[in-house]
Design a protein around this motif. Structure first.
Motif, PDB file in Angstrom:
ATOM      1  N   ALA A  79      18.897 -16.996  32.507  1.00 16.63           N
ATOM      2  CA  ALA A  79      18.233 -17.048  33.811  1.00 16.63           C
ATOM      3  C   ALA A  79      19.089 -17.787  34.839  1.00 16.63           C
ATOM      4  O   ALA A  79      19.242 -17.322  35.974  1.00 16.63           O
ATOM      5  N   ALA A  80      19.646 -18.921  34.450  1.00 13.93           N
ATOM      6  CA  ALA A  80      20.484 -19.692  35.381  1.00 13.93           C
ATOM      7  C   ALA A  80      21.687 -18.882  35.841  1.00 13.93           C
ATOM      8  O   ALA A  80      22.042 -18.892  37.028  1.00 13.93           O
ATOM      9  N   VAL A 111      26.806 -24.436  46.263  1.00  8.39           N
ATOM     10  CA  VAL A 111      25.908 -25.551  45.961  1.00  8.39           C
ATOM     11  C   VAL A 111      24.474 -25.149  46.294  1.00  8.39           C
ATOM     12  O   VAL A 111      23.559 -25.344  45.484  1.00  8.39           O
ATOM     13  N   ILE A 112      24.287 -24.568  47.466  1.00  7.91           N
ATOM     14  CA  ILE A 112      22.935 -24.165  47.871  1.00  7.91           C
ATOM     15  C   ILE A 112      22.417 -23.041  46.979  1.00  7.91           C
ATOM     16  O   ILE A 112      21.258 -23.057  46.556  1.00  7.91           O
ATOM     17  N   ALA A 113      23.279 -22.072  46.655  1.00  3.32           N
ATOM     18  CA  ALA A 113      22.875 -21.007  45.720  1.00  3.32           C
ATOM     19  C   ALA A 113      22.481 -21.615  44.376  1.00  3.32           C
ATOM     20  O   ALA A 113      21.511 -21.170  43.752  1.00  3.32           O
ATOM     21  N   GLY A 114      23.212 -22.642  43.940  1.00  2.00           N
ATOM     22  CA  GLY A 114      22.890 -23.323  42.686  1.00  2.00           C
ATOM     23  C   GLY A 114      21.556 -24.038  42.747  1.00  2.00           C
ATOM     24  O   GLY A 114      20.779 -24.009  41.783  1.00  2.00           O
ATOM     25  N   VAL A 115      21.265 -24.669  43.879  1.00  2.00           N
ATOM     26  CA  VAL A 115      19.976 -25.349  44.048  1.00  2.00           C
ATOM     27  C   VAL A 115      18.838 -24.327  44.015  1.00  2.00           C
ATOM     28  O   VAL A 115      17.824 -24.536  43.336  1.00  2.00           O
ATOM     29  N   PHE A 116      18.994 -23.212  44.735  1.00  2.00           N
ATOM     30  CA  PHE A 116      17.968 -22.163  44.710  1.00  2.00           C
ATOM     31  C   PHE A 116      17.762 -21.642  43.289  1.00  2.00           C
ATOM     32  O   PHE A 116      16.626 -21.449  42.840  1.00  2.00           O
ATOM     33  N   ALA A 117      18.859 -21.405  42.580  1.00  2.00           N
ATOM     34  CA  ALA A 117      18.766 -20.918  41.205  1.00  2.00           C
ATOM     35  C   ALA A 117      18.083 -21.960  40.310  1.00  2.00           C
ATOM     36  O   ALA A 117      17.257 -21.606  39.470  1.00  2.00           O
ATOM     37  N   ALA A 118      18.426 -23.237  40.488  1.00  3.49           N
ATOM     38  CA  ALA A 118      17.818 -24.305  39.686  1.00  3.49           C
ATOM     39  C   ALA A 118      16.313 -24.373  39.920  1.00  3.49           C
ATOM     40  O   ALA A 118      15.541 -24.534  38.962  1.00  3.49           O
ATOM     41  N   ILE A 119      15.894 -24.228  41.160  1.00  2.57           N
ATOM     42  CA  ILE A 119      14.459 -24.226  41.470  1.00  2.57           C
ATOM     43  C   ILE A 119      13.774 -23.061  40.764  1.00  2.57           C
ATOM     44  O   ILE A 119      12.695 -23.214  40.179  1.00  2.57           O
ATOM     45  N   CYS A 120      14.405 -21.909  40.785  1.00  2.00           N
ATOM     46  CA  CYS A 120      13.848 -20.733  40.099  1.00  2.00           C
ATOM     47  C   CYS A 120      13.828 -20.921  38.584  1.00  2.00           C
ATOM     48  O   CYS A 120      12.879 -20.488  37.921  1.00  2.00           O
ATOM     49  N   VAL A 121      14.853 -21.563  38.020  1.00  2.00           N
ATOM     50  CA  VAL A 121      14.885 -21.837  36.583  1.00  2.00           C
ATOM     51  C   VAL A 121      13.712 -22.738  36.202  1.00  2.00           C
ATOM     52  O   VAL A 121      13.022 -22.488  35.202  1.00  2.00           O
ATOM     53  N   GLU A 172      32.076 -21.598  42.398  1.00  2.00           N
ATOM     54  CA  GLU A 172      31.141 -20.953  41.463  1.00  2.00           C
ATOM     55  C   GLU A 172      30.838 -21.858  40.272  1.00  2.00           C
ATOM     56  O   GLU A 172      29.702 -21.907  39.806  1.00  2.00           O
ATOM     57  N   VAL A 173      31.833 -22.563  39.793  1.00  2.00           N
ATOM     58  CA  VAL A 173      31.613 -23.475  38.668  1.00  2.00           C
ATOM     59  C   VAL A 173      30.598 -24.546  39.052  1.00  2.00           C
ATOM     60  O   VAL A 173      29.630 -24.795  38.318  1.00  2.00           O
ATOM     61  N   ILE A 174      30.785 -25.170  40.206  1.00  2.00           N
ATOM     62  CA  ILE A 174      29.869 -26.233  40.634  1.00  2.00           C
ATOM     63  C   ILE A 174      28.466 -25.674  40.870  1.00  2.00           C
ATOM     64  O   ILE A 174      27.474 -26.264  40.441  1.00  2.00           O
ATOM     65  N   GLY A 175      28.368 -24.521  41.530  1.00  2.00           N
ATOM     66  CA  GLY A 175      27.057 -23.910  41.754  1.00  2.00           C
ATOM     67  C   GLY A 175      26.361 -23.552  40.453  1.00  2.00           C
ATOM     68  O   GLY A 175      25.154 -23.766  40.296  1.00  2.00           O
ATOM     69  N   GLN A 176      27.125 -23.030  39.497  1.00  2.00           N
ATOM     70  CA  GLN A 176      26.553 -22.670  38.200  1.00  2.00           C
ATOM     71  C   GLN A 176      26.080 -23.916  37.463  1.00  2.00           C
ATOM     72  O   GLN A 176      25.023 -23.905  36.825  1.00  2.00           O
ATOM     73  N   TRP A 177      26.840 -24.999  37.554  1.00  2.00           N
ATOM     74  CA  TRP A 177      26.413 -26.242  36.914  1.00  2.00           C
ATOM     75  C   TRP A 177      25.119 -26.757  37.517  1.00  2.00           C
ATOM     76  O   TRP A 177      24.254 -27.270  36.803  1.00  2.00           O
ATOM     77  N   ILE A 178      24.968 -26.638  38.825  1.00  2.00           N
ATOM     78  CA  ILE A 178      23.715 -27.068  39.463  1.00  2.00           C
ATOM     79  C   ILE A 178      22.559 -26.221  38.936  1.00  2.00           C
ATOM     80  O   ILE A 178      21.476 -26.749  38.650  1.00  2.00           O
ATOM     81  N   ALA A 179      22.786 -24.925  38.784  1.00  2.00           N
ATOM     82  CA  ALA A 179      21.745 -24.048  38.243  1.00  2.00           C
ATOM     83  C   ALA A 179      21.380 -24.431  36.811  1.00  2.00           C
ATOM     84  O   ALA A 179      20.240 -24.264  36.384  1.00  2.00           O
ATOM     85  N   LEU A 180      22.341 -24.964  36.055  1.00  2.00           N
ATOM     86  CA  LEU A 180      22.107 -25.372  34.670  1.00  2.00           C
ATOM     87  C   LEU A 180      21.491 -26.765  34.542  1.00  2.00           C
ATOM     88  O   LEU A 180      21.002 -27.137  33.471  1.00  2.00           O
ATOM     89  N   LEU A 181      21.512 -27.538  35.602  1.00  2.00           N
ATOM     90  CA  LEU A 181      21.052 -28.928  35.545  1.00  2.00           C
ATOM     91  C   LEU A 181      19.639 -29.069  34.984  1.00  2.00           C
ATOM     92  O   LEU A 181      19.422 -29.912  34.095  1.00  2.00           O
ATOM     93  N   PRO A 182      18.649 -28.282  35.426  1.00  2.00           N
ATOM     94  CA  PRO A 182      17.313 -28.436  34.835  1.00  2.00           C
ATOM     95  C   PRO A 182      17.281 -28.115  33.344  1.00  2.00           C
ATOM     96  O   PRO A 182      16.527 -28.732  32.589  1.00  2.00           O
ATOM     97  N   LEU A 183      18.094 -27.173  32.919  1.00  2.00           N
ATOM     98  CA  LEU A 183      18.162 -26.816  31.508  1.00  2.00           C
ATOM     99  C   LEU A 183      18.651 -28.012  30.687  1.00  2.00           C
ATOM    100  O   LEU A 183      18.036 -28.382  29.687  1.00  2.00           O
ATOM    101  N   PHE A 184      19.754 -28.626  31.131  1.00  2.00           N
ATOM    102  CA  PHE A 184      20.282 -29.775  30.391  1.00  2.00           C
ATOM    103  C   PHE A 184      19.339 -30.974  30.465  1.00  2.00           C
ATOM    104  O   PHE A 184      19.264 -31.761  29.520  1.00  2.00           O
TER     105      PHE A 184
END
Length: 165
Positions: free
Chosen positions: A110-111, A143-153, A79-91
């Motif tokens: 949102a992330a 990781v994939i959930a994080g990528v999907f979330a990042a795309i949505c972000v 979950e930590v890694i997936g959440q970080w991927i979701a935050l990547l566009p923000l950072f």
């Protein structure tokens, strides 16, 4: 069992918090990710993701070795890694605009919500990875959930900044 593997996999025992250890894991990812960004900027944060993934994969292998349950709820490094991927566009946006990471607080929200939604519902490739029934699958579904979330972000940021502003 290997104490280091347990510390990594449970993210210093956060994975033992109830209820919903996955949500606690996602929540702890936020201040840890913020701290990494504050210490070393975007590139250190981006580098932390593959390093954390590899450490998490190893720790998950150690914790699930010889067990029937391939994805025990106390393992939250995924979950930590997936959440970080979701935050990547923000950072990335914070880095490009040279502003405070806290200024983009709607992106944080949102992330978090999007990542949790994809992680819980496990659509399409997220579910495929989860069904792998091994340590790599435990890591990959998030990781994939994080990528999907990042795309949505990114899509939500574009909608907000290009259409609504």
């Amino acid at each position: 069992m290997n104490t280091l593997a347990r510390l990594i996999a449970t993210v210093f025992y956060v994975g033992h918090m109830k209820p919903a250890p996955g949500t606690w894991g996602s929540l702890i990812a936020l201040p840890i990710g913020f701290a990494i960004y504050q210490i070393g900027g975007f590139w250190l944060f981006a580098l932390a993701i593959p390093i954390g993934f590899l450490k998490g994969w190893w720790a998950t292998q150690q914790m699930t070795k010889g067990r029937d349950n391939h994805d025990p709820s106390e393992i939250v490094i995924d979950e930590v890694i997936g959440q970080w991927i979701a935050l990547l566009p923000l950072f990335y946006g914070v880095w490009l605009m040279d502003i405070s990471a806290l200024a983009l607080w709607p992106g944080w929200v949102a992330a978090f919500i999007l990542f949790r939604a994809f992680d819980i519902t496990k659509p399409w490739l997220v579910g495929w990875a989860d069904r792998r029934d091994d340590a790599l699958g435990v890591m990959l579904d998030d990781v994939i959930a994080g990528v999907f979330a990042a795309i949505c972000v990114v899509a939500l940021a574009a909608l907000f900044h290009l259409v609504l502003m």
